[in-house]
Design an enzyme around this catalytic site. Sequence first.
Site, PDB file in Angstrom:
ATOM      1  N   ASP A   1      -9.338   4.072  -0.325  1.00 39.25           N
ATOM      2  CA  ASP A   1      -8.947   4.906   0.818  1.00 39.25           C
ATOM      3  C   ASP A   1     -10.242   5.329   1.501  1.00 39.25           C
ATOM      4  O   ASP A   1     -10.999   6.129   0.962  1.00 39.25           O
ATOM      5  CB  ASP A   1      -8.165   6.125   0.298  1.00 39.25           C
ATOM      6  CG  ASP A   1      -7.905   7.168   1.394  1.00 39.25           C
ATOM      7  OD1 ASP A   1      -8.191   6.888   2.577  1.00 39.25           O
ATOM      8  OD2 ASP A   1      -7.406   8.255   1.046  1.00 39.25           O
TER       9      ASP A   1
ATOM     10  N   LYS B   1     -15.353   7.904  10.808  1.00 42.03           N
ATOM     11  CA  LYS B   1     -14.151   7.110  11.052  1.00 42.03           C
ATOM     12  C   LYS B   1     -13.621   7.286  12.479  1.00 42.03           C
ATOM     13  O   LYS B   1     -13.003   6.377  13.029  1.00 42.03           O
ATOM     14  CB  LYS B   1     -13.089   7.538  10.038  1.00 42.03           C
ATOM     15  CG  LYS B   1     -11.850   6.683   9.982  1.00 42.03           C
ATOM     16  CD  LYS B   1     -11.014   7.149   8.801  1.00 42.03           C
ATOM     17  CE  LYS B   1      -9.691   6.430   8.706  1.00 42.03           C
ATOM     18  NZ  LYS B   1      -8.941   6.916   7.519  1.00 42.03           N
TER      19      LYS B   1
ATOM     20  N   GLU C   1      -2.172   3.520   5.824  1.00 39.22           N
ATOM     21  CA  GLU C   1      -2.224   4.643   4.889  1.00 39.22           C
ATOM     22  C   GLU C   1      -0.848   5.213   4.523  1.00 39.22           C
ATOM     23  O   GLU C   1      -0.560   5.373   3.334  1.00 39.22           O
ATOM     24  CB  GLU C   1      -3.142   5.738   5.456  1.00 39.22           C
ATOM     25  CG  GLU C   1      -4.605   5.331   5.341  1.00 39.22           C
ATOM     26  CD  GLU C   1      -5.543   6.079   6.276  1.00 39.22           C
ATOM     27  OE1 GLU C   1      -5.092   7.056   6.894  1.00 39.22           O
ATOM     28  OE2 GLU C   1      -6.704   5.679   6.390  1.00 39.22           O
TER      29      GLU C   1
END
Lengths: 214, 624
Positions: free
Chosen positions: B21, B83, B183
């Site tokens: 992740d 990100k 996700e």
Amino acid sequence: MSEFAAKCSKCGAEFESPLGCTACGTLAAPEREPTPFEVFGLAPSFALDAAQLRRKLLRLGRVLHPDYFGAADEATRALAERNSARLHRAHDVLADDAARADWLVRHLGGPSENEQREMPKAFLLEVLEWNEQLEAARESAPGSRERTALAGLEAELKQQRERALAAVARALEPLPPRAAPTLREARSQLNALRYVDNTLAQIEALALGAPSSH
Amino acid sequence: MGFIELNVLNNAAQNVALGIDLGTTNSLGAMWKDGRPIVLHPEGDSGYVPSAIHFPEKGMPAVGRRARELALVDPAHTLFSIKRFMGRGLAETREDAASVPCPLSQNENGVVQFEMRGRKFTPQELSALILMKVHDQACKALGGIEVTKVVITVPAYFDEAQRQATRDAARIAGLDVLRIINEPTAASLAYGLDKRKQGVVAVYDLGGGTFDVSILRIEEGVFQVLATHGDTHLGGDDFDRALVEVARKELSALLAPNVLEDRAFLQSLRLAAEKCKIELSNAPEAYMHLAMPESGVQWRRNFTRAEVEALWAPLIERTLQSCQRALADAKLKAAQIDEVVLVGGSTRIPAVRERVERFFNRKPHIELNPDEVVALGAAVQAHVLMGGTREVLLMDVTPLSLGLETMGGAVAKIINRNSTIPCQATEGFTTYADNQTGIEFHIVQGERELAKDCRTLGRFKLSGIPPMPAGMPKVAVRFHIDANGMLTVTAKEESTGKSARIEVQPMNGLTDAQVESMLNAAYRHARDDFDARRAADLRTEIGVMVRATERGLGHASGQLDRETLLDIQDALVKGRAALEGALPDATTLQRVRDQLERATLPLAAALMDSVAKAALSGKKLSEV
């Protein structure tokens, strides 16, 4: 049209789909592009058992999905990608009443939506009225009387949708011969259906606010 | 015990893959083990790698927890939330750029670059550093076994450019990406697996920088995504920013305007806001502290839940609008959702939980750790991809519509949003002028009607069409989205069979050559890193040997001849020298260590003798 292999070359089980064997999990490369109905091993028909379609989707998905070919050679992986894409595309066509009817009309040599744009006559009069209501709502603030009235319009459109779908079903069941006149009737009802769906989408967009800018 | 045993003899390490992740705030690795996914963490460590990077004056950047610590003392040289810059151009990141403590620029492909300590870093390279750290931690947890195959998660609402940037980051880190998965879908895998759940599930995923909602049907191990919606620029960072704005306004009376705009100051403020936000999840009120000794400012501000909830309400409303859209696309009403699963650290905020519960009229599931569930789900998918099981089938969707620009700037949609992937669609096109021999295609992604309002994914030209009257050539354009959500477009003129094909290289992306050179640089750094670690280990070992030799000489020097003693003394001098000052290189240290070992062999033998005699005479070793 040429026929697909009837049996799995590996285990000999009868094929449910030309894309792969549900008995042993072997992928197959069809010699031509299968129709959406062929992908699912179904005869062309407007009436469809939704639960059966879903069962088949999941069963075939478990055979074809690229996730299960992570360790396979590149050609096999590519075939899994292609066959899964075919499966999902075919499912999109079959699972949606309008898309399935549209496919059948074209498959049977009926007019495409570009070749025949007309809608049922009675329908056209109502379209004008709906447009006025929608325009009034669009120009009014959220919560106004014009906006709340859209709920009534939405209910009416949904009824129209049902009526148009029933008319499509009457035109396509049983499946008419190629180029039959009822295909024109089916197309006209499908045009009405598309119009209703567009209007419903506009009502929904109004209810949800401006589309997010992505 | 922190180590996980693997059957290395059977090359088992080659048959495993990690789930990673790569989060805005934290990153984490997990793996399938003994019938379930587990988080990989070295002993005594949570395994969470804060997605932060600190750039010291000299040497390698510090990544993870150390970088977070250093941010407190040196905010000007620490980067967070990288990100949010993935796959984005400079113009699109203005809002986020305000909280970056260094200048930004963009390279010739429009990729953002952070200018730190005289060097430029793309978000891809920085994410690669984070991935390497997560990978390193995971491999440590596995007892030093190298696993290079990975599944990496991205927000479901990431577009093509953002996905490609993630993939490039993994390549730069030297990882072999089996699959990029969404996700919320990963979270549903971890959730549904444990419970053998059936029904329609809404996954509400509010992370550090992004928001996703996915509606899934789970049935006999099939996880079918019905619809997804989200916002790749909405997360905990925005909740922090709301507090920062209050603080800046109130501090404007105390501080000079240039201080209020100072990047390092804003970074400190952001960290203080984040801390206050987290405290407010556990207490009805909390203080935001800011100490700036050099300006003589000691600032403290009390925030109550009621106050911050008013500030945050618009943010939470935006997430619920996304939920509404996802429901509409899934053709479902909120009442038809069987379960609601909360994912992402920001769902710890009580106001978020309350609003979500009210929206779905259902108590959300909070029993899974919202910070771990995505990595765990990625590990499940990694297990599937390694051929571990056919029990699980993941049917995900493409979040955004794909199409081509038509005459007049409109968009012809080829693949609709929320189509199950892999998917394909073909559309016919033709020429609009007589004897036109080429057609240019402009591929776009997004929901807007006009091409200029959508994201450009690429342009390509099909040339060599034989001269024909307008409208005669039949060009079939085929879109294929693979299981990773990546697009390939092919165009074929049917009378000639002439075709053109592109694998879409989105704007604001790196070229293959750029990735290649970054990959080489990363390997070089990894090599340096490896050498530095080896040197440090050797120095520790030499220290142990030197002390043991000194002790041993005290016990047994009488039993050794003069020449041996001289050899040992020589090796000891070199050993002690190696322990002082700057770290020598690994090769030098290896030599010193080997000399010590050779020279002390007779001493070791003598000591063994003493031990044996002591044992025979019944004395304790310490008395020898």
